[in-house]
Structure formats: structure tokens, C-alpha cells
Design an enzyme around this catalytic site. Sequence first.
Site, PDB file in Angstrom:
ATOM      1  N   GLY A  63       0.739  -1.309  -0.089  1.00 45.63           N
ATOM      2  CA  GLY A  63      -0.332  -0.042   0.027  1.00 45.63           C
ATOM      3  C   GLY A  63       0.582   1.309   0.135  1.00 45.63           C
ATOM      4  O   GLY A  63       2.494   1.059   0.336  1.00 45.63           O
ATOM      5  N   ALA A  64       0.218   2.453   0.607  1.00 43.95           N
ATOM      6  CA  ALA A  64       0.791   3.522   0.122  1.00 43.95           C
ATOM      7  C   ALA A  64       1.304   3.691  -1.058  1.00 43.95           C
ATOM      8  O   ALA A  64       2.546   4.130  -1.027  1.00 43.95           O
ATOM      9  CB  ALA A  64       1.982   4.122   0.965  1.00 43.95           C
TER      10      ALA A  64
ATOM     11  N   HIS B  75       4.143   1.665  -8.107  1.00 41.83           N
ATOM     12  CA  HIS B  75       3.157   0.532  -8.152  1.00 41.83           C
ATOM     13  C   HIS B  75       2.498   0.603  -8.977  1.00 41.83           C
ATOM     14  O   HIS B  75       1.555  -0.074  -9.513  1.00 41.83           O
ATOM     15  CB  HIS B  75       2.383   0.566  -6.745  1.00 41.83           C
ATOM     16  CG  HIS B  75       3.323   0.404  -5.427  1.00 41.83           C
ATOM     17  ND1 HIS B  75       3.123   1.010  -4.812  1.00 41.83           N
ATOM     18  CD2 HIS B  75       4.280  -0.812  -4.667  1.00 41.83           C
ATOM     19  CE1 HIS B  75       3.791   0.939  -3.139  1.00 41.83           C
ATOM     20  NE2 HIS B  75       3.959  -0.273  -3.216  1.00 41.83           N
TER      21      HIS B  75
ATOM     22  N   GLN C 279       8.054  -9.522   7.472  1.00 38.71           N
ATOM     23  CA  GLN C 279       9.211  -8.929   7.287  1.00 38.71           C
ATOM     24  C   GLN C 279       9.622  -7.717   7.757  1.00 38.71           C
ATOM     25  O   GLN C 279      10.551  -7.437   7.023  1.00 38.71           O
ATOM     26  CB  GLN C 279       8.796  -9.025   5.235  1.00 38.71           C
ATOM     27  CG  GLN C 279       8.117  -7.865   5.333  1.00 38.71           C
ATOM     28  CD  GLN C 279       7.661  -7.844   3.937  1.00 38.71           C
ATOM     29  OE1 GLN C 279       6.743  -8.650   3.193  1.00 38.71           O
ATOM     30  NE2 GLN C 279       8.299  -7.069   2.749  1.00 38.71           N
TER      31      GLN C 279
ATOM     32  N   GLU D 199      11.651  -4.316  -9.749  1.00 38.58           N
ATOM     33  CA  GLU D 199      12.900  -4.165 -10.193  1.00 38.58           C
ATOM     34  C   GLU D 199      13.553  -3.289  -8.753  1.00 38.58           C
ATOM     35  O   GLU D 199      14.481  -3.438  -8.540  1.00 38.58           O
ATOM     36  CB  GLU D 199      14.178  -4.299 -10.976  1.00 38.58           C
ATOM     37  CG  GLU D 199      13.661  -5.129 -12.553  1.00 38.58           C
ATOM     38  CD  GLU D 199      14.404  -4.745 -13.784  1.00 38.58           C
ATOM     39  OE1 GLU D 199      14.480  -3.381 -13.280  1.00 38.58           O
ATOM     40  OE2 GLU D 199      13.839  -5.747 -14.587  1.00 38.58           O
TER      41      GLU D 199
ATOM     42  N   ASP E 240      12.553  -3.901  -5.451  1.00 37.32           N
ATOM     43  CA  ASP E 240      13.321  -4.751  -4.459  1.00 37.32           C
ATOM     44  C   ASP E 240      14.140  -5.678  -5.462  1.00 37.32           C
ATOM     45  O   ASP E 240      14.025  -7.123  -5.118  1.00 37.32           O
ATOM     46  CB  ASP E 240      12.582  -5.068  -4.142  1.00 37.32           C
ATOM     47  CG  ASP E 240      11.847  -4.001  -3.900  1.00 37.32           C
ATOM     48  OD1 ASP E 240      12.051  -3.765  -2.017  1.00 37.32           O
ATOM     49  OD2 ASP E 240      10.442  -2.902  -3.800  1.00 37.32           O
TER      50      ASP E 240
HETATM   51  P1  AMP Z   1       5.951  -2.639  -1.485  1.00 39.79           P
HETATM   52  O1  AMP Z   1       4.327  -1.768  -1.348  1.00 39.79           O
HETATM   53  O2  AMP Z   1       7.622  -1.268  -1.764  1.00 39.79           O
HETATM   54  O3  AMP Z   1       6.112  -4.332  -1.016  1.00 39.79           O
HETATM   55  O4  AMP Z   1       6.338  -2.670  -2.918  1.00 39.79           O
HETATM   56  C1  AMP Z   1       5.357  -3.493  -3.774  1.00 39.79           C
HETATM   57  C2  AMP Z   1       5.719  -3.919  -4.887  1.00 39.79           C
HETATM   58  O5  AMP Z   1       6.096  -2.712  -5.868  1.00 39.79           O
HETATM   59  C3  AMP Z   1       7.668  -4.210  -5.424  1.00 39.79           C
HETATM   60  O6  AMP Z   1       7.092  -5.457  -6.416  1.00 39.79           O
HETATM   61  C4  AMP Z   1       8.182  -3.330  -4.913  1.00 39.79           C
HETATM   62  O7  AMP Z   1       9.799  -4.054  -5.851  1.00 39.79           O
HETATM   63  C5  AMP Z   1       7.432  -2.390  -6.340  1.00 39.79           C
HETATM   64  N1  AMP Z   1       7.594  -0.616  -6.276  1.00 39.79           N
HETATM   65  C6  AMP Z   1       8.111  -0.099  -5.777  1.00 39.79           C
HETATM   66  N2  AMP Z   1       8.461   0.268  -5.962  1.00 39.79           N
HETATM   67  C7  AMP Z   1       8.648   0.539  -7.240  1.00 39.79           C
HETATM   68  C8  AMP Z   1       8.694   1.528  -8.291  1.00 39.79           C
HETATM   69  N3  AMP Z   1       9.661   2.479  -7.620  1.00 39.79           N
HETATM   70  N4  AMP Z   1       8.799   0.795  -9.995  1.00 39.79           N
HETATM   71  C9  AMP Z   1       8.554  -0.146  -9.804  1.00 39.79           C
HETATM   72  N5  AMP Z   1       8.488  -0.903  -8.819  1.00 39.79           N
HETATM   73  C10 AMP Z   1       8.074  -0.423  -7.272  1.00 39.79           C
END
Ligand code: AMP
Length: 286
Positions: free
Chosen positions: A39-40, A45, A69, A156, A158
Amino acid sequence: MSDAAPLPLPVARSIASLRQTVGDWRANGLRIGFVPTMGALHAGHLSLVEMARARADRVVVSIFVNPTQFGPSEDFSKYPRQERADAARLAAFGVDVLYAPTVDEMYPAGATTAVTVGGVTDRLEGVCRPGHFSGVATVVTKLLNQVRPDLAVFGEKDYQQLLVVRRMVADLDLAVDIVPGPTVREADGLAMSSRNAYLSSEDRAVAAALPATLSFVASQLRGGLDAAPLLEAGRTRLLKAGFSEVQYLDLADAETLAPLDRADRPARLLVAAKVGATRLIDNVAV
Ligand code: AMP
């Protein structure tokens, strides 16, 4: 709008209601895409959502801030939560269902099983955040079993997490295509992240040195130079720019994440550094 007002897209809070919805789609032969998130939501995303939409007939996005995690001294309790704003963005991007389970639904009393991925978890984030990847692998396994998508998109941004998920899907014979999505960046190059919301305006200005340093060091590495002095110069540059700590700045094999002395094969340059209390990670292909 009050908190009781309905969200602008269908929401599943339980595994049972999710399975009902997705099961009906599958029975009709529809291809299902999945984007797991905490989220956020930001444009990074949403770019993954667009990739899923282009490859599937129906798209499920999950929002679950996964407690397992986060380390004991990490930001689980203060991680930004803004479900209503997220739901509005997902509806505008044509997402078919938001899956937002509770912690109790995901981890009912008595649950003790975890998924541990070896090898690719040994370095970098695996060292800085003990237990992190086991939490990630366990929740991603559960989410994939709950949604049973044809494909799932991971960023990518992460990069090590993407490799961990790929390894796990291969090793556990999970029937899902893992699709990588490129990192979406702000105008000055900073990778979008939900954690950027923690940055003060001073810290935000410092943070721009992270992508600048990555692209500078990567361009030098592409010339075939020895990595060690370039990485040391990169760390120094980040500290001079105002970062309080550089946890790692490393060149690694793009598939195994084994350390490399020079970029003599497909490689990745990865960094984790702190500005103030905020920990940022980023990476680029070399
Ligand atoms: P998170 O909400 O941070 O767990 O991220 C959810 C998904 O969004 C994960 O697959 C992240 O790698 C991806 N993600 C986060 N930031 C970015 C970004 N700046 N560009 C592309 N994908 C992202």
C-alpha cells in the site's frame, strides 16, 4: 467521505471471498494477473498494475503490510497506511479486486510454517535485515496460493526480492509467471518508494545523491574498471552528500548476486544507505 462509505472497487478481506471471485473468473477461462503491495501506492506500483493489465484479463492487487518481514526495530507500526486513497487509484487504473486481508486472516493463531530461500538471500538485504526474506517468501507463497494468478508482477526496485521470489517459484514448482517491472523514478532520479514519505525536505534533497552515485559508478564499471576503488569512491560520495550511513554499495552477478570484482558479465550495482533515520535502497543494471 466517511470511513463507512464503500470503497470504489470490490474489496476482498478474507481468503474465502477472494477465492469466490477469482474462482469464478478462472472457471470462465480468464487470465489472472496479480500485483502484491504493502500500500501507500505511488506511480511505481501503478506501473506494475498497468503491466499486469496488459498481460491478463483480470487484475488483483493486494495491500498487506506484512508484519513477519519487518525486524523488531523496523518501521512496521509507522509504515504509511492509506487504504481509501489507494483504492481510488486502483479503481482509476481498472483493477478488478483489491485483496486486503487482516493480519489474523493471514496468520491465524497456531500458524508456524515459514518458507526459507537459500543462496540469493545470503548477502546484502539478507545480512542487513535478518529474517526479512523468510517473511517475504512466506507471505508471497501464501498470497500466490490464495490468488492463484497466472502471472505476478514484481518491481526491480527490490531487485534481491525479485530474485528470491523467482528462486522460490522455481524451487517449489509454483505455476505462476514472475514478470519484472522496471523501477519508476522521480524527476531527479530518486526511486519512488512508500518510505520516501518519511524524508524531511532536507533529507529529500540529500536522497537525490543516491541515484546520481549509482549511475556514475555504473558508468565507470561499464568501462571494465576494477570495482573496489569505484565502490569506495561511491560510498565516500554518498557520505559527503549527507547520507549518515552506507550499509552496502556492491557489484553483484545479476542472477546469483555473488560479488564481482569487475562487470565482466551481466551485473547489478546495489545500494542501501540511510539519510537521517530513513533507510533507502536502490539498484541499477551494469
Ligand atoms: P511495496 O509496496 O514496497 O512492498 O512494493 C510492492 C511492489 O512494488 C514490489 O514488487 C516493489 O518492487 C514494487 N515497487 C516499489 N517501488 C517501485 C518503483 N519505484 N518502481 C517500480 N516498482 C516498484
